[in-house]
Write an enzyme that holds these catalytic residues in place. Structure first.
Site, PDB file in Angstrom:
ATOM      1  N   HIS A 173      23.370 153.438  45.824  1.00 17.96           N
ATOM      2  CA  HIS A 173      24.685 153.473  46.479  1.00 17.96           C
ATOM      3  C   HIS A 173      25.185 152.053  46.686  1.00 17.96           C
ATOM      4  O   HIS A 173      24.442 151.183  47.153  1.00 17.96           O
ATOM      5  CB  HIS A 173      24.584 154.186  47.834  1.00 17.96           C
ATOM      6  N   SER A 174      26.439 151.813  46.333  1.00 12.75           N
ATOM      7  CA  SER A 174      27.078 150.519  46.548  1.00 12.75           C
ATOM      8  C   SER A 174      26.261 149.405  45.885  1.00 12.75           C
ATOM      9  O   SER A 174      25.942 149.484  44.702  1.00 12.75           O
ATOM     10  CB  SER A 174      27.260 150.293  48.053  1.00 12.75           C
ATOM     11  N   MET A 175      25.883 148.376  46.634  1.00 22.06           N
ATOM     12  CA  MET A 175      25.143 147.252  46.059  1.00 22.06           C
ATOM     13  C   MET A 175      23.749 147.658  45.606  1.00 22.06           C
ATOM     14  O   MET A 175      23.117 146.949  44.814  1.00 22.06           O
ATOM     15  CB  MET A 175      25.054 146.118  47.076  1.00 22.06           C
ATOM     16  N   GLN A 200      26.513 155.079  42.776  1.00 24.67           N
ATOM     17  CA  GLN A 200      27.612 155.678  43.532  1.00 24.67           C
ATOM     18  C   GLN A 200      28.398 154.572  44.233  1.00 24.67           C
ATOM     19  O   GLN A 200      27.855 153.869  45.075  1.00 24.67           O
ATOM     20  CB  GLN A 200      27.067 156.678  44.550  1.00 24.67           C
ATOM     21  N   THR A 202      29.372 151.689  43.190  1.00 21.27           N
ATOM     22  CA  THR A 202      28.781 150.368  42.967  1.00 21.27           C
ATOM     23  C   THR A 202      29.781 149.467  42.253  1.00 21.27           C
ATOM     24  O   THR A 202      30.261 149.812  41.173  1.00 21.27           O
ATOM     25  CB  THR A 202      27.505 150.478  42.119  1.00 21.27           C
TER      26      THR A 202
END
EC number: 3.1.-.-
Length: 922
Positions: A173-175, A200, A202
């Protein structure tokens, strides 16, 4: 005083800029659909079992941990290792919690229970201590190395099992998704350790806010590796974006480029994902039930029955992801689907010869095959379209070859259908199937259910309507409209001249129905052919429906496709489609794509005003008001033409070679062009916003200094203007050394903040002294005039011991107010690493690596000297003229090199401050 120095016209202009910026911000933060995600709940109490790591590893990474997710009996059983399932590792993002794994983990557990644990997944999650890696990039490499160790630890938990895994699947998720991609850059990392990567929200392309060089260096390392090794990277990767609801990470940053024909990467926006069809914000993407259900269905379809692990076949992996995330045919996934199906059994065969047909099925006792002979239809029509409201996963439409009225076997065309929220539909171009003699629609025997099946033959030109979008600068005052009069089930509205990210429109669809008693549903699908960012709108007709039309990804130069509004309509209704430009959404796109560059433009405006003040001091001996100089000097024509000229010249090889010889960095405008982010006039708009922000920021800082000085006078006895001006006071060297030591031993940003507070204190003290002097002048004007004359005489007769007059104090305050504005932006841009350091203070006292330490070492003595600097002490300096000329090229430089690399902005601010300080000695 600050407001009085600005004309009414300028004040009106700044107010207008605030209004326009507010419109743009409102569109970014509120101008999207409501959250339609269903919350995913746990059926049993979630448990997080801490996995014991090797002592050396735990000592090397004291802030990080690894957990296994479980619920109820599953959690109890798996407290005794080893494990027997399929490992999946969840990586949280910026400030993310390892507990975010519970949504996808719980759904996977329920799915495993449904199949009696024939297969099941073991979900692991890494605790990164909720580090702010989007603000500080110094720990990204450390996180990557820890994840590598976690993968090796996870695989050891399955040792000795019959179907022990050799690799793990990763959800980032993200980073966390970027960290997962960075694993491939590690020297000793084996690519085979990851079999699937799903990210997700990212930001793969570039950091959302490039606040330090560690973030940009990390991105450059990861992206360059994936570009250079595109042919050798066989890792199947899926990137899912949240859409316009995610204002933290815009979806354009999440799209992985297809660098090779052999690459197996997919990028899609959640609003285009079948069975999801919703936009998610940055956090809800990890718990959105619709999206997590789709993810888990894909995971179970990826299992290899022989190895009881995720398949190693890249083609199958890509097929599964396409099936679940790109185009769902309303059928369960099959690796090798049967193309030929048997059409036998006790069924009725009903021939249909009309071009438009509807059948309402209700409590059918027998199976029915409706056959459509194609020979006659081919002569008149080009396409056939069928839809059904029965959303089961059985085959429902077939093609017969060389048949008269019925056939024993047919080609299963159901795999070419598309699932939509309320229907499954199929569109066929007749000339693509010359061997088919009949089209067969199958209606099963059902009890207690009602559904409708429709089919129609048509010519393409009757259902494809062109609608050119309105001009960008029409500001919504004009519109274009089409009316769909014919009674069809499907229309394609071709949105001509639409393909740039700076375009934004409102589409209004008005439906009018005659003689309709039941509620009818229409679907409007915005289809973007060059990227998977489709969005659907469901409308109950008759109604008036508004649809936002804007892009995440601009149309590539070599792409000739046209964006479409696909309308799944009712034959009993008439539809009127109107499109007009949305000015507020255009401003929203400016903020969404370029809002992060605003600090560079604000700084550029302040630097221009600063240069104007220094020049007025040199030429007239007096420093003019900040607001006056901002109005006079902060002009976009002083900056933009130079940036445009440099960009143009870099197109020539000789200039590019000269540029490289001078080792100058890449121009930010070229970087933005490569990302298709260039707006017409965007630099002008940002400059105006920046000047407006600089003005209101100056007003805020000036007001704050006056309020603090009033508070100072209320708490302490009145102070006088300094009798003698000393550049270097007794305590200044000691204070400078202490602050430098603070920077060396703790955090550079912390030392910069302390230096800033010291400077503000000095200016507040000077303001308080001037206020006291003015008050005494009001009480005893004769004494004040005598003091002023004495002060001026003393100033003229003495060179080394300068006395500060009231007019000199006012000039100094004007100059200091501008310096405070510049320093404020240095502090704001260094604040993220300070927040990161404070959050992790219990683990380490010294921030390492520290992006602000080099700047702190040179900024601390500079600001310490500036705190004791007055205009009277520098107006005769030989360096003042040169110092006043430096801010202009630096204002150009901060736009050219700092708009996409914000960590460079403080360097451009520091240079004129240093020269200003040196004016005291030269």
């Amino acid at each position: 005083m600050f407001l009085q120095s600005v004309s009414l016209w300028n004040l009106a202009f700044y107010a207008l800029m605030v209004f326009m910026a507010t419109l743009g911000l409102w569109d970014v933060f509120f101008g999207f659909e409501e959250n339609k995600c269903s919350m995913s709940y746990m059926f049993e109490y979630p448990e997080y079992q801490k996995i014991e790591l090797p002592k050396k590893l735990a000592k090397r990474y004291p802030a990080y941990e690894l957990y296994l997710y479980g619920e109820g009996s599953y959690a109890e059983e798996h407290k005794i290792l080893p494990l027997t399932g399929i490992p999946v590792l969840f990586l949280p993002g910026n400030a993310g919690s390892y507990k975010q794994v519970r949504s996808v983990g719980s759904i996977a557990l329920r799915k495993a229970e449904d199949i009696d644990f024939k297969y099941h997944f073991d979900f692991f999650s890494v605790n990164f201590n909720e580090e702010l890696v989007a603000l500080y990039g110094g720990s990204l490499q450390k996180q990557t190395k820890f994840v590598h160790e976690c993968i090796k630890t996870i695989l050891k938990l399955y040792k000795g099992q019959e179907f022990a895994p050799k690799s793990v699947a990763i959800i980032g998720h993200s980073m966390g998704g970027l960290v997962a991609r960075a694993l491939l850059t590690l020297k000793n990392f084996k690519q085979d350790l990851i079999n699937l990567l799903i990210t997700q929200a990212t930001p793969h392309v570039a950091p959302v806010m490039p606040l330090d060089r560690f973030i940009t260096d990390f991105y450059m390392t990861v992206n360059n590796y994936w570009i250079l090794n595109a042919r050798h990277i066989n890792l199947t990767t899926l990137s899912v974006a949240g859409g316009f609801r995610d204002y933290q990470v815009r979806s354009g940053l999440t799209f992985l480029p297809k660098l090779s024909h052999h690459t197996s990467t997919l990028s899609v926006v959640s609003s285009a994902v079948p069975k999801t069809w919703v936009s998610t914000d940055h956090l809800s993407i990890v718990w959105c039930k619709q999206l997590q259900l789709t993810t888990i269905r894909a995971f179970f379809d990826l299992i290899d029955a022989d190895t009881k692990q995720i398949t190693q076949n890249p083609k199958k992996k890509l097929s599964v992801l396409n099936h679940h995330f790109i185009r769902h045919p309303a059928k369960h996934f099959e690796e090798n689907p049967a193309i030929i199906s048997d059409l036998t059994g006790t069924s009725m065969w009903v021939p249909v010869k009309v071009s438009k047909w509807t059948y309402v099925a209700y409590n059918e006792s027998d199976k029915i095959y409706f056959t459509f002979p194609l020979a006659n239809h081919r002569k008149i029509y080009t396409h056939v379209y069928c839809q059904s409201t029965m959303l089961d996963t059985n085959s429902w439409i077939f093609g017969c070859i060389n048949s008269t009225s019925m056939c024993r076997q047919g080609i299963d065309l159901s795999w070419k259908a598309e699932l939509l929220p309320t229907i499954k539909s199929l569109m066929l171009r007749l000339q693509d199937y010359p061997s088919l003699s009949h089209l067969v629609v199958y209606v099963p025997s059902i009890h207690g259910s009602k559904f409708v099946v429709d089919c129609e033959f048509f010519k393409k030109e009757t259902r494809s309507i062109q609608l050119p979008v309105t001009h960008l600068f029409s500001f919504g005052l004009s519109s274009r409209k089409v009316i769909l009069n014919t009674s069809g089930l499907f229309y394609n509205i071709e949105l001509l001249n639409f393909g740039q990210i700076y375009q934004a429109f409102k589409i209004n669809v008005v439906s009018k129905c005659s003689g309709v008693k039941e509620e009818i549903t229409s679907i409007y699908k915005l289809h973007i052919p060059w990227s998977y960012e489709d969005s659907l709108t469901i409308a109950q007709v008759p109604s008036s429906t508004e649809i936002s039309l804007k892009l995440h990804i601009a149309q590539p130069e070599n792409d000739s496709h046209v964006a479409l509004l696909k309308m799944y309509t009712s034959s009993d209704c008439q539809y009127e489609v109107t499109v007009k430009t949305s000015f507020s959404q255009i401003l929203g796109q400016v903020v969404r794509f370029h809002g992060g560059a605003l600090p560079a433009y604000v700084t550029s405006s302040i630097l221009l005003a600063y240069g104007g003040q220094l020049y007025s001091l040199f030429s007239t001996g007096h420093c003019l008001e900040y607001a006056i100089m901002l109005d006079k000097e902060a002009k976009p024509y002083k900056v933009d033409p130079f940036v445009i000229m440099i960009k143009f010249l870099l197109g020539y090889n000789w200039f590019k070679e000269l540029w490289d010889v001078l080792m100058l960095p890449e121009l930010d405008a070229i970087l933005l062009t490569s990302q298709s982010m260039c707006f017409p006039l965007v630099s002008l708009i940002l400059f105006l916003f920046g000047t407006c922000t600089a003005y209101w920021g100056g007003l805020l800082s000036s007001t704050s200094v006056r309020l603090l000085s009033s508070l100072w006078l209320a708490l302490k006895r009145p102070s006088e203007l300094p009798k003698d001006i000393k550049m270097i006071s007794v305590d200044l060297p000691f204070l400078t050394i202490v602050l430098i030591l603070v920077s060396w031993t703790t955090c550079g940003a912390f030392a910069i903040l302390l230096t800033y507070l010291y400077y503000v204190f000095k200016i507040v003290h000077l303001q308080a002294s001037l206020t006291t002097y003015k008050n005494s002048q009001t009480v005893n004007p004769k004494h004040s005039r005598r003091s002023e004359k004495k002060s001026n005489h003393h100033k003229d007769s003495t060179v080394h011991h300068l006395r500060l007059s009231a007019s000199d104090a006012e000039d100094s305050l004007r100059m200091h107010s501008t310096v405070i504005n510049l320093l404020t932006w240095i502090v704001l841009l260094s604040m993220p690493s300070l927040i990161y350091w404070l959050k992790n203070l219990r683990y380490y006292f010294k921030l390492n690596p520290d992006p602000c330490k080099p700047l702190a070492f040179i900024l601390i003595p500079t600001v310490a000297i500036l705190g004791n600097t007055h205009t009277v002490s520098i107006k005769s300096s030989k360096l003042l003229k040169i110092t006043s000329q430096f801010p202009l090229p630096l204002a150009v430089g901060v736009i050219a090199f700092g708009s996409a690399h914000l960590y460079r902005v403080p360097c451009f601010i520091f240079i004129p401050l240093l020269l200003h300080a040196l004016c005291n000695f030269m």
